[in-house]
Design a protein around this motif. Sequence first.
Motif, PDB file in Angstrom:
ATOM      1  N   LEU A 193       0.854  -1.179   0.000  1.00 57.13           N
ATOM      2  CA  LEU A 193       0.000   0.000   0.000  1.00 57.13           C
ATOM      3  C   LEU A 193       0.891   1.231   0.000  1.00 57.13           C
ATOM      4  N   MET A 194       0.510   2.240  -0.768  1.00 53.79           N
ATOM      5  CA  MET A 194       1.182   3.527  -0.675  1.00 53.79           C
ATOM      6  C   MET A 194       0.284   4.463   0.115  1.00 53.79           C
ATOM      7  N   VAL A 195       0.847   5.086   1.156  1.00 56.22           N
ATOM      8  CA  VAL A 195       0.093   5.999   2.014  1.00 56.22           C
ATOM      9  C   VAL A 195       0.591   7.408   1.742  1.00 56.22           C
ATOM     10  N   GLY A 196      -0.263   8.230   1.137  1.00 56.78           N
ATOM     11  CA  GLY A 196       0.109   9.596   0.817  1.00 56.78           C
ATOM     12  C   GLY A 196      -0.870  10.594   1.403  1.00 56.78           C
ATOM     13  N   PHE A 197      -0.798  11.826   0.932  1.00 51.81           N
ATOM     14  CA  PHE A 197      -1.683  12.876   1.432  1.00 51.81           C
ATOM     15  C   PHE A 197      -1.733  13.987   0.391  1.00 51.81           C
ATOM     16  N   ASP A 198      -2.689  14.898   0.557  1.00 50.47           N
ATOM     17  CA  ASP A 198      -2.798  16.000  -0.386  1.00 50.47           C
ATOM     18  C   ASP A 198      -2.983  17.311   0.358  1.00 50.47           C
ATOM     19  N   THR A 199      -3.359  18.380  -0.362  1.00 52.73           N
ATOM     20  CA  THR A 199      -3.497  19.697   0.245  1.00 52.73           C
ATOM     21  C   THR A 199      -4.945  20.103   0.492  1.00 52.73           C
ATOM     22  N   THR A 200      -5.880  19.156   0.472  1.00 53.68           N
ATOM     23  CA  THR A 200      -7.274  19.516   0.719  1.00 53.68           C
ATOM     24  C   THR A 200      -7.379  20.243   2.059  1.00 53.68           C
ATOM     25  N   PRO A 201      -7.894  21.481   2.071  1.00 54.71           N
ATOM     26  CA  PRO A 201      -7.928  22.257   3.317  1.00 54.71           C
ATOM     27  C   PRO A 201      -9.124  21.910   4.182  1.00 54.71           C
ATOM     28  N   SER A 202      -9.125  22.447   5.387  1.00 51.95           N
ATOM     29  CA  SER A 202     -10.238  22.258   6.316  1.00 51.95           C
ATOM     30  C   SER A 202     -10.353  23.505   7.183  1.00 51.95           C
ATOM     31  N   GLY A 203     -11.575  23.831   7.576  1.00 50.09           N
ATOM     32  CA  GLY A 203     -11.769  24.935   8.504  1.00 50.09           C
ATOM     33  C   GLY A 203     -12.150  26.253   7.893  1.00 50.09           C
ATOM     34  N   GLY A 204     -12.195  26.334   6.546  1.00 54.17           N
ATOM     35  CA  GLY A 204     -12.602  27.578   5.908  1.00 54.17           C
ATOM     36  C   GLY A 204     -11.441  28.447   5.493  1.00 54.17           C
ATOM     37  N   PRO A 205     -11.726  29.553   4.794  1.00 56.88           N
ATOM     38  CA  PRO A 205     -10.674  30.385   4.187  1.00 56.88           C
ATOM     39  C   PRO A 205      -9.784  31.124   5.164  1.00 56.88           C
ATOM     40  N   LEU A 206     -10.234  31.351   6.402  1.00 58.12           N
ATOM     41  CA  LEU A 206      -9.418  32.098   7.356  1.00 58.12           C
ATOM     42  C   LEU A 206      -8.201  31.305   7.819  1.00 58.12           C
ATOM     43  N   VAL A 207      -8.229  29.996   7.632  1.00 54.56           N
ATOM     44  CA  VAL A 207      -7.098  29.152   8.048  1.00 54.56           C
ATOM     45  C   VAL A 207      -5.854  29.454   7.227  1.00 54.56           C
ATOM     46  N   GLY A 208      -6.031  29.612   5.908  1.00 55.67           N
ATOM     47  CA  GLY A 208      -4.866  29.769   5.051  1.00 55.67           C
ATOM     48  C   GLY A 208      -4.144  28.446   4.881  1.00 55.67           C
ATOM     49  N   TYR A 209      -2.831  28.503   4.648  1.00 48.67           N
ATOM     50  CA  TYR A 209      -2.046  27.290   4.411  1.00 48.67           C
ATOM     51  C   TYR A 209      -1.876  26.498   5.702  1.00 48.67           C
ATOM     52  N   GLY A 210      -1.931  25.158   5.589  1.00 49.82           N
ATOM     53  CA  GLY A 210      -1.504  24.332   6.711  1.00 49.82           C
ATOM     54  C   GLY A 210      -2.487  23.337   7.253  1.00 49.82           C
ATOM     55  N   SER A 211      -3.752  23.361   6.855  1.00 51.61           N
ATOM     56  CA  SER A 211      -4.732  22.444   7.440  1.00 51.61           C
ATOM     57  C   SER A 211      -4.841  21.138   6.668  1.00 51.61           C
ATOM     58  N   HIS A 212      -4.012  20.934   5.663  1.00 50.39           N
ATOM     59  CA  HIS A 212      -4.101  19.716   4.863  1.00 50.39           C
ATOM     60  C   HIS A 212      -3.590  18.510   5.648  1.00 50.39           C
ATOM     61  N   GLY A 213      -4.033  17.320   5.299  1.00 54.66           N
ATOM     62  CA  GLY A 213      -4.758  16.989   4.085  1.00 54.66           C
ATOM     63  C   GLY A 213      -5.534  15.710   4.253  1.00 54.66           C
ATOM     64  N   ASP A 214      -6.142  15.308   3.130  1.00 58.47           N
ATOM     65  CA  ASP A 214      -6.727  13.970   3.034  1.00 58.47           C
ATOM     66  C   ASP A 214      -5.600  12.930   3.010  1.00 58.47           C
ATOM     67  N   VAL A 215      -5.848  11.782   3.648  1.00 58.52           N
ATOM     68  CA  VAL A 215      -4.928  10.648   3.525  1.00 58.52           C
ATOM     69  C   VAL A 215      -5.338   9.864   2.278  1.00 58.52           C
TER      70      VAL A 215
END
Length: 443
Positions: free
Chosen positions: A408-430
């Motif tokens: 299995l390959m376990v990766g991640f992406d940049t899908t954000p969470s928490g809305g636009p005020l978060v900005g960069y850093g809330s990623h990601g989906d596994v």
Amino acid sequence: MLGRFEEVRRLRPVDLVRPVAGPLPAVPCLAVAQPVAGAATRTGWRAEDGTEIAAHLDRDGVRLEVRLAGVAETHRHRSRRHGRPEAAPDSLALTLTGPHLVAWTLEAGRWRVRARVDLAVDHGVEVHREDWLASLRPDAAQHGLFGQVGLRDLRLVTEADGTAYRAPDLPADHVLLTATSAGPGAFSSGHCSVWALDTARLELTHRADLFFRRRGAAGTGVFGDHAVHLLHHEGQWLVAASTWGDFDKRRPGASVGVTLAESSADLTQGVHLLDSSPLPLPTDGLTSVGVWDPHLVLDDDRWLVGYVSASRFFRFHPVLAEGPALDRLALRAAAARRTATEGTTLHRDPRVGDGWLVLASDGRDGRRGQRERYPVFDLDLTEIGALDAPYPTNIPWPTLVPSSAGLLMVGFDTTPSGGPLVGYGSHGDVVLARQVATARTAG
């Protein structure tokens, strides 16, 4: 090389407030939440020195309130654009992750950031002081550690020889992974967590959280350092961590290093605050402003250590060191012409001459021909192939996990969470991908 991988599942465990059995540890990763009732709701903490930090919700929206020790004035922070909930909130939460103080509302089952402030930059609060953190007292119905809004930097927990560590309390089809539990902000809002992956059902279960006590040149205090490798060696646990816990590019001389912690406790369960020391990783002959993403393997009588070196933020490439001990490492190779490659990972393959491959991840900002792919190197960091696998956004590490149905390959992406005020850093989906083709003999 190693066959073809196809995406089979995505996971996104979100947990804002994680209750803790027993006393709350003195770490900069805290959360409180209060059900919304009546015209106004308030929740937060008070420190023994008189500092008060709180979130307040009323008909005007959400605001943060900060009153410093010995100061009568209360500072209020409100977002004009994002401070009003879009739907009637069920709960109000306040989180402290590193210097980031953030107010959230739970709306239609999803947490949204409504206000935020940097306590260190805007108010001079020393959020990494262990005594100050230990003195915080919550005023909320729910309180505990901050969990995560996303996961990234997932890496297999291993024995020192690079094979998967098998936890005695788990079935044979489970492996353990470390991850960066993403907070509502960039690097300094994350921390390290440990997860069990059911390789048959493709489900993740939270197991542990790891924090680090540093002293000296790498900073003094308690930090949520992350991007780690956890390995088991001679009855002990070793944790190599990247010092992202207080990284701020705006700070003069900002850098990232690697620390090493050792413990005889079971770091795969519970909450642990570990004493760490710098792990010097050689960069001889390289222009280097920082190193991160450590991966350690004991190959007979020599240690192999893969990592990343940056010539500037953010321009970085893989490096490999070797030596008879972790305090006697020498630079073996560096792929210094690469500009956006990280996640350096050692993988044993018996079909290869010396048994070792070095895997990495080329981000989208790399040179032409070195973008959005997983290069495969030999121990001299000469590229000898690439993994045939889906490449999500960001720079997902090439973490390969054994299972009864193949790798299995376990990766991640940049899908954000928490809305636009978060900005960069809330990623990601596994992002999980399964090996679906028989690998050809390498070389």
